[in-house]
Design a protein around this motif. Sequence first.
Motif, PDB file in Angstrom:
ATOM      1  N   SER A   1      74.429   3.577  54.453  1.00 30.97           N
ATOM      2  CA  SER A   1      73.920   4.773  53.765  1.00 30.97           C
ATOM      3  C   SER A   1      72.514   4.510  53.225  1.00 30.97           C
ATOM      4  O   SER A   1      71.677   5.411  53.205  1.00 30.97           O
ATOM      5  N   GLN A   2      72.226   3.278  52.834  1.00 30.45           N
ATOM      6  CA  GLN A   2      70.890   2.946  52.342  1.00 30.45           C
ATOM      7  C   GLN A   2      69.858   3.034  53.467  1.00 30.45           C
ATOM      8  O   GLN A   2      68.747   3.526  53.264  1.00 30.45           O
TER       9      GLN A   2
ATOM     10  N   THR B   1      69.205   6.665  54.215  1.00 31.26           N
ATOM     11  CA  THR B   1      68.311   7.237  53.202  1.00 31.26           C
ATOM     12  C   THR B   1      66.870   6.878  53.518  1.00 31.26           C
ATOM     13  O   THR B   1      65.973   7.727  53.449  1.00 31.26           O
TER      14      THR B   1
ATOM     15  N   LEU C   1      68.703  14.638  50.778  1.00 33.94           N
ATOM     16  CA  LEU C   1      68.530  13.506  49.875  1.00 33.94           C
ATOM     17  C   LEU C   1      69.108  13.833  48.494  1.00 33.94           C
ATOM     18  O   LEU C   1      69.772  12.997  47.878  1.00 33.94           O
TER      19      LEU C   1
ATOM     20  N   TRP D   1      62.288   2.424  47.419  1.00 30.88           N
ATOM     21  CA  TRP D   1      63.594   2.364  48.088  1.00 30.88           C
ATOM     22  C   TRP D   1      63.610   1.244  49.133  1.00 30.88           C
ATOM     23  O   TRP D   1      64.533   0.435  49.184  1.00 30.88           O
TER      24      TRP D   1
END
Length: 141
Positions: free
Chosen positions: A15-16, A19, A59, A111
């Motif tokens: 999931s990171q 993103t 997001l 991020w």
Amino acid sequence: MTTFLTNEALHQKTSQELTSLLYEACYDNLEKAMTTIDDKDFIQANEHLQKASDILHRLGAGINYEAGIVADQLEQVYNYMADKIFEANFKKDKTLIEEVLKLLTPIMSSWNEAMKKKRDVQPRVLKQKASAYESTSVYGD
């Protein structure tokens, strides 16, 4: 984003990582929108700005509100950027897109840096756990 991912490759992403890909796609669409505005291709600019807006909404939907105040603030920033993209699309105003890029860039960079640091730390943590297990194991020395 110039490279396309297969569905299989997407399903293998964390999931990171997804993103991170969303941030990059949003950024790319905003840059393409500015180029198409310069070219007076307003239909393409509209499509790129709509894609960027859709990505921001995705997001926002993925925010983990258990993270506390930071999550709430991030939601507010996403909403602000979405509003600016809408206004930029209506006016075909590059300065509004540039404002969104100035907000998006440090979020995206932070991020990616956090993901990189987590990857660097993760093997060390796993080694520590394995070492702790081995030292308490009945089969150890």
